[in-house]
Design a protein around this motif. Structure first.
Motif, short mmCIF file in Angstrom:
data_model
loop_
_atom_site.label_atom_id
_atom_site.label_comp_id
_atom_site.label_asym_id
_atom_site.label_seq_id
_atom_site.Cartn_x
_atom_site.Cartn_y
_atom_site.Cartn_z
N MET A 42 16.29 0.74 56.44
CA MET A 42 16.73 2.02 57.03
C MET A 42 17.68 2.65 56.33
N LYS A 43 17.55 4.15 56.26
CA LYS A 43 18.59 4.91 55.43
C LYS A 43 19.24 5.74 56.41
N ILE A 44 20.63 5.73 56.45
CA ILE A 44 21.36 6.61 57.27
C ILE A 44 21.82 7.95 56.43
N ILE A 45 21.56 8.96 56.76
CA ILE A 45 22.02 10.33 56.20
C ILE A 45 23.01 11.11 57.13
N VAL A 46 24.43 11.19 56.76
CA VAL A 46 25.12 11.80 57.49
C VAL A 46 25.02 13.52 57.24
N LYS A 47 24.96 14.05 58.49
CA LYS A 47 24.91 15.47 58.37
C LYS A 47 26.11 16.07 59.28
N PRO A 48 26.24 17.44 59.16
CA PRO A 48 27.56 17.85 59.72
C PRO A 48 27.55 18.02 61.02
N TRP A 49 26.38 18.08 61.69
CA TRP A 49 26.13 17.89 63.09
C TRP A 49 26.05 16.51 63.66
N GLY A 50 26.14 15.61 62.90
CA GLY A 50 25.71 13.79 63.33
C GLY A 50 25.37 13.22 62.14
N LYS A 51 24.35 12.65 62.52
CA LYS A 51 23.42 11.58 61.61
C LYS A 51 21.98 11.46 61.85
N GLU A 52 21.23 11.28 60.89
CA GLU A 52 19.86 10.82 60.87
C GLU A 52 19.89 9.23 60.51
N GLU A 53 18.81 8.42 61.22
CA GLU A 53 18.50 7.26 60.72
C GLU A 53 17.10 7.40 60.20
N LEU A 54 16.63 7.34 59.04
CA LEU A 54 15.44 7.40 58.57
C LEU A 54 14.63 5.94 58.62
N ILE A 55 14.01 5.83 59.72
CA ILE A 55 13.41 4.65 60.06
C ILE A 55 12.14 3.98 59.02
N GLU A 56 11.03 5.19 59.08
CA GLU A 56 9.98 5.15 58.32
C GLU A 56 9.69 6.36 57.41
N HIS A 57 9.24 6.16 56.31
CA HIS A 57 8.78 7.23 55.35
C HIS A 57 7.79 6.75 54.57
N ASN A 58 6.61 7.35 55.02
CA ASN A 58 5.33 6.78 53.96
C ASN A 58 4.43 7.94 53.82
N SER A 59 3.33 7.86 53.26
CA SER A 59 2.30 8.76 52.73
C SER A 59 1.74 9.49 54.07
N ARG A 60 2.07 8.90 55.02
CA ARG A 60 1.38 9.32 56.38
C ARG A 60 2.16 10.17 57.44
N TYR A 61 3.28 9.50 57.49
CA TYR A 61 4.33 10.01 58.55
C TYR A 61 5.70 9.63 58.38
N VAL A 62 6.62 10.24 59.06
CA VAL A 62 8.15 9.73 58.88
C VAL A 62 8.54 9.74 60.34
N LEU A 63 9.39 8.73 60.27
CA LEU A 63 9.92 8.58 62.06
C LEU A 63 11.41 8.54 61.40
N LYS A 64 12.34 9.41 62.52
CA LYS A 64 13.57 9.34 62.30
C LYS A 64 14.32 9.21 63.65
N LYS A 65 15.68 8.75 63.88
CA LYS A 65 16.51 8.61 64.88
C LYS A 65 17.46 9.64 64.47
N LEU A 66 17.88 10.52 65.53
CA LEU A 66 18.90 11.48 65.05
C LEU A 66 20.02 11.41 66.39
N PHE A 67 21.17 11.37 65.86
CA PHE A 67 22.40 11.60 66.52
C PHE A 67 22.94 12.85 66.45
N MET A 68 23.13 13.89 67.65
CA MET A 68 23.77 15.10 67.50
C MET A 68 24.94 15.12 68.26
N THR A 69 25.96 15.37 67.80
CA THR A 69 27.24 15.66 68.55
C THR A 69 27.50 16.94 69.32
#
Length: 114
Positions: A1-28
């Motif tokens: 899992m990849k964590i991407i820090v954003k100015p509004w919070g963060k994203e956890e990139l759970i799955e990224h493949n050729s068919r779909y993406v699944l993210k869990k996002l935390f917004m402050t």
């Protein structure tokens, strides 16, 4: 899992493949993502926790808005202008087609570029 820090919070990139993406996002609370649209990407938002105000519409001048609570969902078609804003600290899932770089920013509180 990849964590991407954003100015509004963060994203956890759970799955990224050729068919779909699944993210869990935390917004402050009080923060929001850019006002944007996607040319190809289709995404569905599912709120897990908090209150998330979502703006959406065909044009910038005619945006609807609704506050989404836990267990509520919205699907955003390509071309639909949208923005998420945290009314309180919020956690949500984003399932989408795999085009991660397909973001056209119309405006951004943090002055980010495409």
């Amino acid at each position: 899992m990849k964590i991407i820090v954003k100015p509004w919070g963060k994203e956890e990139l759970i799955e990224h493949n050729s068919r779909y993406v699944l993210k869990k996002l935390f917004m402050t609370k009080g923060h929001r993502c850019s006002l944007q649209y996607h040319e190809k990407k289709h995404e569905t938002i599912y709120v897990l926790k908090g209150k998330l105000k979502i703006f959406y519409g065909e044009t910038v001048d005619e945006l609807s808005q609704k506050i989404y609570l836990a267990n509520e969902t919205i699907s955003l078609e390509p071309g639909l202008i949208h923005r998420m804003e945290a009314v309180e600290d919020s956690i949500y899932l984003e399932a989408s087609t795999p085009e991660l770089d397909d973001v056209v920013r119309i405006s951004d509180d943090y002055l980010r570029k495409d």
